[in-house]
Design an enzyme around this catalytic site. Structure first.
Site, PDB file in Angstrom:
ATOM      1  N   HIS A   1      13.006  33.738  32.775  1.00  0.00           N
ATOM      2  CA  HIS A   1      13.396  32.333  32.895  1.00  0.00           C
ATOM      3  C   HIS A   1      12.207  31.381  32.756  1.00  0.00           C
ATOM      4  O   HIS A   1      11.233  31.459  33.527  1.00  0.00           O
ATOM      5  CB  HIS A   1      14.071  32.121  34.251  1.00  0.00           C
ATOM      6  CG  HIS A   1      14.796  30.825  34.374  1.00  0.00           C
ATOM      7  ND1 HIS A   1      15.893  30.496  33.612  1.00  0.00           N
ATOM      8  CD2 HIS A   1      14.586  29.758  35.181  1.00  0.00           C
ATOM      9  CE1 HIS A   1      16.333  29.299  33.946  1.00  0.00           C
ATOM     10  NE2 HIS A   1      15.552  28.826  34.888  1.00  0.00           N
TER      11      HIS A   1
ATOM     12  N   ASP B   1      16.240  37.025  31.392  1.00  0.00           N
ATOM     13  CA  ASP B   1      16.328  36.130  32.549  1.00  0.00           C
ATOM     14  C   ASP B   1      16.730  36.881  33.820  1.00  0.00           C
ATOM     15  O   ASP B   1      17.759  37.563  33.856  1.00  0.00           O
ATOM     16  CB  ASP B   1      17.350  35.029  32.273  1.00  0.00           C
ATOM     17  CG  ASP B   1      17.080  33.765  33.069  1.00  0.00           C
ATOM     18  OD1 ASP B   1      16.783  33.886  34.285  1.00  0.00           O
ATOM     19  OD2 ASP B   1      17.155  32.671  32.497  1.00  0.00           O
TER      20      ASP B   1
ATOM     21  N   MET C   1      14.884  23.316  39.307  1.00  0.00           N
ATOM     22  CA  MET C   1      14.844  23.517  40.753  1.00  0.00           C
ATOM     23  C   MET C   1      13.463  23.970  41.206  1.00  0.00           C
ATOM     24  O   MET C   1      12.833  24.821  40.576  1.00  0.00           O
ATOM     25  CB  MET C   1      15.887  24.577  41.132  1.00  0.00           C
ATOM     26  CG  MET C   1      15.916  24.944  42.602  1.00  0.00           C
ATOM     27  SD  MET C   1      17.198  26.180  42.959  1.00  0.00           S
ATOM     28  CE  MET C   1      16.507  27.642  42.181  1.00  0.00           C
TER      29      MET C   1
ATOM     30  N   SER D   1      16.003  24.398  32.960  1.00  0.00           N
ATOM     31  CA  SER D   1      16.855  25.008  33.964  1.00  0.00           C
ATOM     32  C   SER D   1      17.942  24.009  34.363  1.00  0.00           C
ATOM     33  O   SER D   1      18.613  23.465  33.493  1.00  0.00           O
ATOM     34  CB  SER D   1      16.023  25.492  35.150  1.00  0.00           C
ATOM     35  OG  SER D   1      16.755  26.408  35.945  1.00  0.00           O
ATOM     36  N   GLN D   2      18.118  23.701  35.662  1.00  0.00           N
ATOM     37  CA  GLN D   2      19.206  22.798  36.044  1.00  0.00           C
ATOM     38  C   GLN D   2      19.067  21.418  35.421  1.00  0.00           C
ATOM     39  O   GLN D   2      20.054  20.695  35.265  1.00  0.00           O
ATOM     40  CB  GLN D   2      19.328  22.694  37.561  1.00  0.00           C
ATOM     41  CG  GLN D   2      18.188  22.017  38.263  1.00  0.00           C
ATOM     42  CD  GLN D   2      18.353  22.027  39.792  1.00  0.00           C
ATOM     43  OE1 GLN D   2      19.043  22.880  40.348  1.00  0.00           O
ATOM     44  NE2 GLN D   2      17.718  21.090  40.462  1.00  0.00           N
TER      45      GLN D   2
END
Length: 301
Positions: free
Chosen positions: A283, A227, A35, A109-110
């Protein structure tokens, strides 16, 4: 003399075979950003692409661009229906002649759960290894930070999630709502989630999803121990909250998804193909050395 000639021919044949084996091209890699990022940002995906290319001579790396340009790619990471993104990614992969013999993949991530959906829905060409770096496979229940340079889009996401993650308009158009799992309203999540509840087999069980995921040689899950982006961070290893509250957590091994093996995770684990890695950082804050040692050297060479 006949025997000697035969030996020479056999030796030459073996040498030719060895030459073919040693000069075989490395397995290509497909990467998918997270993202607020894009396919070709020189300080993120561009850097990762270059790092892989430097470490594996002659490798082909395809960074997925979801849209007609970099700006669209970044915006679509917020506002394009995830199922449409998966369809587009599958076409990009299947239409690439350099990927026809199979590929490895790494999602950030996503992008991690999105590439997992590609593996489940689009088995051709074959995905060999899938590395999910901070992917939220059980979704998220919180939006503490928003990466990227577009603060306007971040504010839109917050407002829409506050408006109602499971409102049909929000589900159809807001990416982050499509992997939003509310442990206090699980029935609504399971009935109205247009993406995550489907790929996690939480409604009708699709045997093809499990069959396709089990075709992987390895599924690698990376969790960031510090994270502050993903809530809960245990989602990166398929863990999540105990149903009905948002404090106590279940590990992947305690979830029905694993125990009843909806996706094939238990089978992957029992056959040594499910790997849990961690980085003691925030993250996506890993070093080049960590990525080379834990990902490139182990799964891309």
């Amino acid at each position: 003399m006949v025997v000697v000639k035969a030996m020479k021919i056999t030796t030459c044949f073996v040498l030719l075979c060895l030459v073919e084996i040693t000069t075989q091209d490395p397995v290509p890699v497909v990467i998918w950003h997270g993202m607020g990022d894009s396919c070709c940002n020189p300080i993120s995906m561009g850097s990762i692409k270059s790092l892989i290319e430097k470490q594996v001579q002659g490798i082909y790396v395809k960074s997925l661009e979801i849209g007609n340009n970099i700006a669209e790619d970044m915006e679509n990471g917020f506002l394009m229906n995830v199922n449409d993104q998966i369809t587009m990614a599958c076409k990009l992969i299947s239409n690439d002649s350099k990927l026809q013999n199979g590929y490895n993949s790494v999602g950030f991530s996503q992008g991690g759960q999105f590439l997992r959906a590609v593996a489940q829905r689009c088995p051709t060409p074959r995905m060999f290894n899938l590395v999910s770096v901070g992917g939220q496979h059980q979704g998220v229940y919180g939006f503490p930070k928003c990466p990227g340079d577009n603060s306007t889009l971040c504010n839109i996401v917050r407002k829409l999630l506050n408006y109602g993650a499971y409102v049909s308009f929000v589900q159809d158009h807001l990416v982050q709502a499509e992997y939003w799992q509310d442990p206090l309203n699980l029935d609504e999540y399971r009935n109205k989630s247009v993406f995550l509840a489907d790929v996690n087999q939480e409604r009708t069980k699709n045997p093809v999803y499990k069959e396709n995921l089990l075709k992987l040689k390895n599924l690698v899950l990376v969790k960031f121990l510090q994270d502050t982006m993903v809530d809960p961070k245990e989602s990166e290893w398929f863990g999540f909250y105990v149903p009905g509250q948002a404090k106590k957590l279940l590990s992947v091994f305690e979830t029905p998804l694993y125990q009843q093996d909806w996706l094939g995770l238990k089978k992957l684990n029992e056959t040594g193909r499910l790997h849990f890695l961690s980085s003691d950082s925030d993250h996506l804050r890993f070093t080049d050395d960590w990525f080379i040692s834990n990902v490139i050297n182990k799964f891309f060479k």
